[in-house]
Design a protein around this motif. Structure first.
Motif, PDB file in Angstrom:
ATOM      1  N   ALA A   1       0.841  -1.201   0.000  1.00 49.60           N
ATOM      2  CA  ALA A   1       0.000   0.000   0.000  1.00 49.60           C
ATOM      3  C   ALA A   1       0.875   1.249   0.000  1.00 49.60           C
ATOM      4  CB  ALA A   1      -0.925   0.001   1.210  1.00 49.60           C
ATOM      5  N   PHE A   2       1.991   1.175   0.744  1.00 46.08           N
ATOM      6  CA  PHE A   2       2.893   2.323   0.784  1.00 46.08           C
ATOM      7  C   PHE A   2       3.544   2.528  -0.582  1.00 46.08           C
ATOM      8  CE2 PHE A   2       7.317   3.861   1.426  1.00 46.08           C
ATOM      9  CZ  PHE A   2       6.992   5.184   1.663  1.00 46.08           C
ATOM     10  N   LYS A   3       3.996   1.429  -1.182  1.00 43.18           N
ATOM     11  CA  LYS A   3       4.630   1.537  -2.503  1.00 43.18           C
ATOM     12  C   LYS A   3       3.714   2.253  -3.484  1.00 43.18           C
ATOM     13  CE  LYS A   3       8.496  -1.404  -3.000  1.00 43.18           C
ATOM     14  NZ  LYS A   3       8.345  -2.629  -2.184  1.00 43.18           N
ATOM     15  N   SER A   4       2.440   1.856  -3.484  1.00 41.10           N
ATOM     16  CA  SER A   4       1.560   2.464  -4.481  1.00 41.10           C
ATOM     17  C   SER A   4       1.240   3.917  -4.102  1.00 41.10           C
ATOM     18  CB  SER A   4       0.298   1.624  -4.692  1.00 41.10           C
ATOM     19  OG  SER A   4      -0.655   1.923  -3.704  1.00 41.10           O
ATOM     20  N   ALA A   5       1.122   4.173  -2.791  1.00 40.20           N
ATOM     21  CA  ALA A   5       0.890   5.561  -2.369  1.00 40.20           C
ATOM     22  C   ALA A   5       2.087   6.429  -2.744  1.00 40.20           C
ATOM     23  CB  ALA A   5       0.649   5.617  -0.866  1.00 40.20           C
ATOM     24  N   LEU A   6       3.271   5.851  -2.569  1.00 39.44           N
ATOM     25  CA  LEU A   6       4.496   6.583  -2.895  1.00 39.44           C
ATOM     26  C   LEU A   6       4.532   6.916  -4.383  1.00 39.44           C
ATOM     27  CD1 LEU A   6       7.097   7.545  -1.483  1.00 39.44           C
ATOM     28  CD2 LEU A   6       8.200   5.476  -2.312  1.00 39.44           C
ATOM     29  N   GLY A   7       4.196   5.933  -5.191  1.00 41.81           N
ATOM     30  CA  GLY A   7       4.164   6.160  -6.633  1.00 41.81           C
ATOM     31  C   GLY A   7       3.204   7.287  -6.993  1.00 41.81           C
ATOM     32  N   ARG A   8       2.068   7.269  -6.340  1.00 41.58           N
ATOM     33  CA  ARG A   8       1.054   8.298  -6.632  1.00 41.58           C
ATOM     34  C   ARG A   8       1.553   9.700  -6.255  1.00 41.58           C
ATOM     35  NH1 ARG A   8      -2.447  10.214  -3.142  1.00 41.58           N
ATOM     36  NH2 ARG A   8      -2.129   8.457  -1.731  1.00 41.58           N
ATOM     37  N   VAL A   9       2.046   9.859  -5.021  1.00 41.43           N
ATOM     38  CA  VAL A   9       2.454  11.209  -4.618  1.00 41.43           C
ATOM     39  C   VAL A   9       3.709  11.668  -5.368  1.00 41.43           C
ATOM     40  CG1 VAL A   9       1.412  10.999  -2.337  1.00 41.43           C
ATOM     41  CG2 VAL A   9       3.851  10.529  -2.614  1.00 41.43           C
ATOM     42  N   MET A  10       4.528  10.706  -5.765  1.00 39.26           N
ATOM     43  CA  MET A  10       5.708  11.067  -6.545  1.00 39.26           C
ATOM     44  C   MET A  10       5.285  11.694  -7.859  1.00 39.26           C
ATOM     45  SD  MET A  10       8.601   8.191  -6.049  1.00 39.26           S
ATOM     46  CE  MET A  10       8.816   7.769  -7.749  1.00 39.26           C
ATOM     47  N   GLY A  11       4.280  11.086  -8.463  1.00 36.38           N
ATOM     48  CA  GLY A  11       3.776  11.617  -9.718  1.00 36.38           C
ATOM     49  C   GLY A  11       3.087  12.955  -9.527  1.00 36.38           C
ATOM     50  N   VAL A  12       2.207  13.010  -8.551  1.00 39.83           N
ATOM     51  CA  VAL A  12       1.424  14.231  -8.359  1.00 39.83           C
ATOM     52  C   VAL A  12       2.316  15.414  -7.977  1.00 39.83           C
ATOM     53  CG1 VAL A  12      -0.360  15.311  -6.929  1.00 39.83           C
ATOM     54  CG2 VAL A  12      -0.661  12.974  -7.731  1.00 39.83           C
ATOM     55  N   CYS A  13       3.264  15.165  -7.064  1.00 41.17           N
ATOM     56  CA  CYS A  13       4.055  16.281  -6.537  1.00 41.17           C
ATOM     57  C   CYS A  13       5.398  16.460  -7.246  1.00 41.17           C
ATOM     58  CB  CYS A  13       4.293  16.105  -5.038  1.00 41.17           C
ATOM     59  SG  CYS A  13       2.769  15.988  -4.103  1.00 41.17           S
ATOM     60  N   GLY A  14       5.741  15.536  -8.129  1.00 37.60           N
ATOM     61  CA  GLY A  14       6.996  15.676  -8.857  1.00 37.60           C
ATOM     62  C   GLY A  14       8.216  15.644  -7.948  1.00 37.60           C
ATOM     63  N   ILE A  15       8.278  14.657  -7.068  1.00 44.80           N
ATOM     64  CA  ILE A  15       9.410  14.616  -6.143  1.00 44.80           C
ATOM     65  C   ILE A  15      10.272  13.373  -6.356  1.00 44.80           C
ATOM     66  CG2 ILE A  15       8.456  16.060  -4.317  1.00 44.80           C
ATOM     67  CD1 ILE A  15       7.544  13.448  -2.956  1.00 44.80           C
ATOM     68  N   GLY A  16      10.064  12.699  -7.504  1.00 37.42           N
ATOM     69  CA  GLY A  16      10.818  11.480  -7.771  1.00 37.42           C
ATOM     70  C   GLY A  16      12.310  11.671  -7.647  1.00 37.42           C
ATOM     71  N   GLU A  17      12.809  12.774  -8.179  1.00 34.90           N
ATOM     72  CA  GLU A  17      14.266  12.942  -8.219  1.00 34.90           C
ATOM     73  C   GLU A  17      14.903  13.312  -6.881  1.00 34.90           C
ATOM     74  OE1 GLU A  17      14.180  16.979 -10.726  1.00 34.90           O
ATOM     75  OE2 GLU A  17      12.600  15.501 -10.816  1.00 34.90           O
ATOM     76  N   VAL A  18      14.076  13.719  -5.905  1.00 39.66           N
ATOM     77  CA  VAL A  18      14.675  14.078  -4.605  1.00 39.66           C
ATOM     78  C   VAL A  18      14.384  13.028  -3.539  1.00 39.66           C
ATOM     79  CG1 VAL A  18      14.576  16.552  -5.071  1.00 39.66           C
ATOM     80  CG2 VAL A  18      12.670  15.452  -3.892  1.00 39.66           C
ATOM     81  N   MET A  19      13.831  11.896  -3.963  1.00 41.54           N
ATOM     82  CA  MET A  19      13.378  10.872  -3.033  1.00 41.54           C
ATOM     83  C   MET A  19      14.469  10.437  -2.056  1.00 41.54           C
ATOM     84  SD  MET A  19      10.673   9.669  -2.237  1.00 41.54           S
ATOM     85  CE  MET A  19       9.417   9.996  -3.410  1.00 41.54           C
ATOM     86  N   HIS A  20      15.713  10.456  -2.491  1.00 41.63           N
ATOM     87  CA  HIS A  20      16.773   9.972  -1.613  1.00 41.63           C
ATOM     88  C   HIS A  20      17.688  11.079  -1.123  1.00 41.63           C
ATOM     89  CE1 HIS A  20      15.376   5.927  -2.072  1.00 41.63           C
ATOM     90  NE2 HIS A  20      15.249   6.168  -3.367  1.00 41.63           N
ATOM     91  N   ARG A  21      17.167  12.304  -1.148  1.00 39.11           N
ATOM     92  CA  ARG A  21      17.950  13.422  -0.618  1.00 39.11           C
ATOM     93  C   ARG A  21      17.450  13.761   0.780  1.00 39.11           C
ATOM     94  NH1 ARG A  21      18.902  17.484  -4.981  1.00 39.11           N
ATOM     95  NH2 ARG A  21      19.533  18.774  -3.206  1.00 39.11           N
ATOM     96  N   THR A  22      18.336  14.402   1.527  1.00 38.45           N
ATOM     97  CA  THR A  22      17.973  14.847   2.871  1.00 38.45           C
ATOM     98  C   THR A  22      17.135  16.121   2.750  1.00 38.45           C
ATOM     99  OG1 THR A  22      20.052  13.954   3.642  1.00 38.45           O
ATOM    100  CG2 THR A  22      18.914  15.475   5.113  1.00 38.45           C
ATOM    101  N   VAL A  23      16.084  16.190   3.540  1.00 36.20           N
ATOM    102  CA  VAL A  23      15.148  17.309   3.428  1.00 36.20           C
ATOM    103  C   VAL A  23      15.851  18.660   3.535  1.00 36.20           C
ATOM    104  CG1 VAL A  23      13.221  18.456   4.571  1.00 36.20           C
ATOM    105  CG2 VAL A  23      13.184  15.981   4.244  1.00 36.20           C
ATOM    106  N   ARG A  24      16.777  18.772   4.454  1.00 32.65           N
ATOM    107  CA  ARG A  24      17.438  20.050   4.692  1.00 32.65           C
ATOM    108  C   ARG A  24      18.103  20.604   3.440  1.00 32.65           C
ATOM    109  NH1 ARG A  24      20.343  18.560   8.651  1.00 32.65           N
ATOM    110  NH2 ARG A  24      18.966  19.180  10.329  1.00 32.65           N
TER     111      ARG A  24
END
Ligand SMILES: Nc1ncnc2c1ncn2[C@@H]1O[C@H](COP(=O)(O)OP(=O)(O)OP(=O)(O)O)[C@@H](O)[C@H]1O
Ligand SMILES: [Mg+2]
Lengths: 245, 315
Positions: free
Chosen positions: B108-131
């Motif tokens: 469920a998390f995987k699919s939710a992650l896929g969805r928000v990644m698409g909607v918010c366009g955050i795929g490329e920063v997924m493994h960066r530190t927030v700061r």
């Protein structure tokens, strides 16, 4: 309700893991651990070689003194930092009980404390090899005592961290509370007679001495358990009071 | 449906919210507009159960913030003001944490992650530190956290604060897209922003609701004035002075002369267009019109007049 309990447990574990990771992401954990080990190592080696007394008690009596600084240092940020950074707003608007937040964070501090104690075990292992008359039973009960005292101090620490959004204030607050509990047994001779039994009962040292001696009395365990419960409950209450400012 | 009833909040002496009432319908985008210190954040914080009201209540799909705060929290996705995030966490872990607390794990998390990644366009920063992220990306991460559980209701407190113009356009589009399926409440002190995305707006001032309606409704209810600026040649002072007698609804707000050329500022109530009559009068009086421009009352004026009447608290 078993389902509510499962959720509570799962959320506590999530908070615990997040908090533990954040200890090790920032320098806090490393600095606290290194300082703790250096000082305990120094105490140990100086008493070991100078006095040449292979008595566990020296180290066991030193660690509660180090706790006075170590535990406020590792608990001061637990809630105060969430408040000063504003992340508390994220956290408590999730469907999570304030109790799970406090418990998870408390357990993370206890885990860090556990790691520190585990390292001190090295000193004792040295002792076991060097000396033949180490009492393993006393060793275990000594550690149990240290864990329980640490548990009370950490509960006080997280309570102080709940009160303020300033980590330094939290540190000073918990240092003072913990220090008072710690010295109570030393000032007991100045206390009027009718109060001395009470003061003795709330003094940490009184209960710790019993346990360290290997006498595990349920009265002592009840004391530690209720102190921990009291301060954790207070921390939860304070966290809830945030809403009513 | 969200019902806010007689909500008040005092911070000690300060009365931040003074008995407000409103309803939010399912599926609408509601703009919460007001100057600094109007009480927007306070109201949203009460609705999200972060703060308790001094009196009054909020119910959300029948769940009260007092009796069922957890149910309320389950249904809401919230982006707090200033978007506080755990700076030392990696984006992926942060999302996993929030999802986990909400009980979304594993597949469920995987699919939710896929969805928000698409909607918010955050795929490329997924493994960066927030700061380390730019302000715009932080905002997207905040939004991703708010929608990870696909909530029916989204509450966004100043979602575009501090973003550059391009990012503002992007985030507004994002909100509009989300608003197609969800109920969205967003706050702002910028009218254009609310106008651009919201179906309806509530204007808050000094802890009170001073207006509630669609753009058109607010405009209609506002008795504004339209202004007409004219630059004319060969106009006698007498003929200008006589204009309000000829066209009674008009008043002269000001004029200036540069030799033969006069600049006249006229005003008339919005609703009936008097330009044609003015033009005829000008021709009859032998003026040569160099410029004639109308300035319609804008919603901006509505906002300003509603929120300046008593003056913002922090002004
Ligand atoms: N924690 C607090 N303690 C005391 N006063 C507060 C607190 N939070 C807000 N206020 C006061 O309450 C009033 C409303 O504040 P609020 O943050 O709700 O306004 P706002 O409409 O969100 O403003 P802004 O556009 O600046 O974010 C202000 O006068 C503010 O100073
Ligand atoms: Mg605000």
């Amino acid at each position: 309700m078993p389902e509510a309990f499962t959720i509570y447990l799962r959320q506590t574990i999530l908070i615990f893991r997040k908090e533990l990771a954040s200890y090790f992401d920032s320098a806090v954990a490393y600095i606290a651990l290194v300082v703790f080990l250096l000082i305990s190592g120094w105490f140990f080696s100086s008493s070991f070689f100078l006095i040449n007394e292979s008595d566990l008690r020296v180290l066991f009596s030193m660690i509660p003194i180090m706790y006075l600084f170590f535990i406020p240092a590792i608990t001061m940020g637990l809630l105060a930092r969430e408040k000063s950074a504003g992340t508390i707003e994220l956290l408590v608007t999730l469907p999570i009980a304030d109790g799970a937040v406090v418990l998870g964070k408390y357990l993370a501090a206890m885990a860090l404390l556990g790691v520190a104690l585990l390292f001190t075990l090295l000193h004792f292992i040295t002792l076991v090899f060097v000396s033949s008359n180490v009492d393993v039973g006393a060793l275990l009960s000594g550690y149990l005592g240290l864990l329980l005292v640490g548990g009370v101090y950490a509960a006080i620490g997280i309570f102080c961290s709940a009160i303020t959004d300033n980590q330094i204030t939290a540190f000073i607050g918990s240092f003072m509370l913990v220090f008072i509990l710690f010295v109570l047994s030393k000032v007991i001779i100045f206390v009027p007679g009718f109060m001395s039994a009470f003061v003795q009962y709330i003094s940490i040292d009184f209960h710790l001495t019993n346990i360290s001696r290997g006498v595990i009395d349920s009265r002592n365990l009840v004391y530690f358990g209720s102190m921990i419960f009291l301060f954790l409950t207070l921390a939860v209450r304070v966290l809830e009071m945030r809403k009513w400012r | 449906m969200i019902h806010v009833e007689n909500l008040t909040k005092d911070y000690g002496e300060i009365k931040a919210v003074k008995g407000i009432n409103f309803t939010v319908n399912d599926g609408e985008i509601l703009g919460f507009l007001g100057p600094n210190g109007a009480g927007k954040s306070t109201t949203l914080r009460i609705m999200t159960t972060f703060l308790a009201p001094t009196s009054g209540t909020v119910t959300l799909d029948g769940y009260s913030i007092h009796e069922h705060p957890t149910e309320v929290r389950r249904r809401i996705g919230y982006l707090p003001e200033l978007n506080p995030l755990y700076g030392d966490m990696v984006v992926h872990d942060l999302l996993k944490f929030v999802a986990g607390v909400r009980g979304i794990t594993g597949k469920a998390f995987k699919s939710a992650l896929g969805r928000v990644m698409g909607v918010c366009g955050i795929g490329e920063v997924m493994h960066r530190t927030v700061r380390e992220l730019s302000k715009g990306y932080k905002q997207r991460v905040g939004l991703a956290m708010a929608i990870i559980h696909d909530p029916e209701i989204l509450i966004l407190d100043e979602p575009s604060a501090g973003l550059d113009p391009n990012q503002i356009v992007e985030i507004r589009q994002l909100i509009k897209d989300l608003g197609k399926e969800k109920t969205v409440i967003l706050s702002s002190h910028i009218l254009q922003e609310v106008q651009a995305v919201a179906d309806r707006m509530i204007i808050l001032n000094n802890g009170e609701v001073v207006a509630d309606g669609t753009n058109a409704e607010l405009m209609a209810s506002f008795q504004g004035k339209a202004q007409l600026i004219m630059e004319v040649k060969n106009a006698s002072a007498a003929s200008i002075k006589a204009l309000p007698q000829k066209i009674p609804d008009i008043s002269i707000q000001g004029q200036s002369a540069h030799g033969n050329v006069r600049r006249v500022q006229l005003e008339y109530p919005t609703g009936h267009d008097l330009r044609e009559q003015v033009f005829k009068y000008a021709v009859e009086s032998g003026w040569t019109i160099l410029e004639m421009s109308r300035q319609q009352a804008q919603l901006e004026d509505v906002f300003r007049s509603l929120t300046l009447m008593e003056g913002g608290r922090d002004a």
